[in-house]
Design an enzyme around this catalytic site. Sequence first.
Site, PDB file in Angstrom:
ATOM      1  N   ARG A  12       0.769  -1.159   0.125  1.00  0.00           N
ATOM      2  CA  ARG A  12      -0.028  -0.051  -0.034  1.00  0.00           C
ATOM      3  C   ARG A  12       0.714   1.323   0.037  1.00  0.00           C
ATOM      4  NH1 ARG A  12      -3.567  -2.676  -1.790  1.00  0.00           N
ATOM      5  NH2 ARG A  12      -5.856  -2.947  -0.833  1.00  0.00           N
ATOM      6  N   GLU A  64      -3.639   7.221  -4.747  1.00  0.00           N
ATOM      7  CA  GLU A  64      -3.773   6.955  -6.239  1.00  0.00           C
ATOM      8  C   GLU A  64      -4.852   7.226  -6.737  1.00  0.00           C
ATOM      9  OE1 GLU A  64      -3.524   2.502  -6.216  1.00  0.00           O
ATOM     10  OE2 GLU A  64      -1.784   2.706  -4.950  1.00  0.00           O
ATOM     11  N   HIS A 107      -0.705   0.028  -9.673  1.00  0.00           N
ATOM     12  CA  HIS A 107      -1.369  -1.059  -8.938  1.00  0.00           C
ATOM     13  C   HIS A 107      -1.818  -2.184  -9.819  1.00  0.00           C
ATOM     14  CE1 HIS A 107      -3.794  -1.133  -5.119  1.00  0.00           C
ATOM     15  NE2 HIS A 107      -3.547  -2.330  -5.465  1.00  0.00           N
TER      16      HIS A 107
HETATM   17  C1  DGY Z   1      -6.031  -5.843  -2.764  1.00  0.00           C
HETATM   18  O1  DGY Z   1      -6.711  -6.750  -3.045  1.00  0.00           O
HETATM   19  O2  DGY Z   1      -5.973  -5.283  -1.691  1.00  0.00           O
HETATM   20  C2  DGY Z   1      -5.163  -5.299  -4.085  1.00  0.00           C
HETATM   21  O3  DGY Z   1      -4.222  -4.274  -3.416  1.00  0.00           O
HETATM   22  C3  DGY Z   1      -5.703  -5.448  -5.271  1.00  0.00           C
HETATM   23  O4  DGY Z   1      -4.778  -5.603  -6.062  1.00  0.00           O
END
Ligand code: DGY
Length: 321
Positions: free
Chosen positions: A240, A269, A287
Amino acid sequence: MPAKPTVFVTRRLPDAVTERLVRDYDARLNPENRQYSGDEIVAGAAGAAAVLVTPTDKMTEEVIGRLPDSVRAIVTFSVGFEHVDVAAAKRKGLTVTNTPEVLTDATADCAMLLLLAAARRAHEGEIELRQKKWASWSPTHMLGTHVTGKRLGIFGMGRIGQAVARRARGFDMVIHYSDVRRLPPEIEAGATYHASPEDMLPHCDFLSLHCPSTPETIHFLNEDRIARMPDGAVVVNAARGTIVDDEALIAALKSGKLAAAGLDVYENEPNIHPGYYGLENAFLLPHLGSATTETRNAMGFKCLDNLDAIFAGREPPDRVA
Ligand code: DGY
């Protein structure tokens, strides 16, 4: 036949998932795939029994508070659920589920892609070639950082961190890790545990971040912690964006304190810190960690399995609240 429960879906889903969703539910879809505001989510959920959201939907206390009383569950198409105020959902008596496990491999693959690309200057190489600036092979052309035998520090040794460790061992990397809990020896598999991440950082030729986004991990990788890392280290983030202090990382990439970074996720983002765009030693993806057809289908099917359980009065397999 009883009426099918109505499910409000905030983004376009993979075809195979949509097919099953419309077969089993009265599905309110978003074929334009536009990102909805909080107001639009509240309005779209009118009369719905569940909302199926994604990490781009900010399910704040305020939005959750305004969801119609018909809504019983928030099902997120993601493993991370920091975009859902779980405490607020609980207070409202809502069930919340996520999609763990099925994206472990895709995300770990992506972390290795970032690690290798950052270490071997893939972004610069590709630009040079596409801009027709590649003059010739030479012994000193675009030298990168060797991966084999280097130390990889993993911050957050859950499912994805462990999958990255397995892959990195295939590159003969030496694994260090830090987490709140030490793993049992058979899973640790010789990796060196550091109870404190500060103690691990001096051992990180490479650092890969795999912790969740929580108030405790916000801007974990800051100026002080970067200073503890060896000069010329490489940072990877497929977890993240909030875990990284962008100003500090950009400064370290500019000064050469860090040789390179491979990033798939960013704070705020898609409006990422503008300082990243011009950094040649940053390999940047939008991402894409879980973005394989197989994984996104599996994530969607998990959402549907959770919905099926909730409406059948069974315990949903992936309850987080
Ligand atoms: C999630 O599922 O948390 C991911 O970041 C999506 O790719």
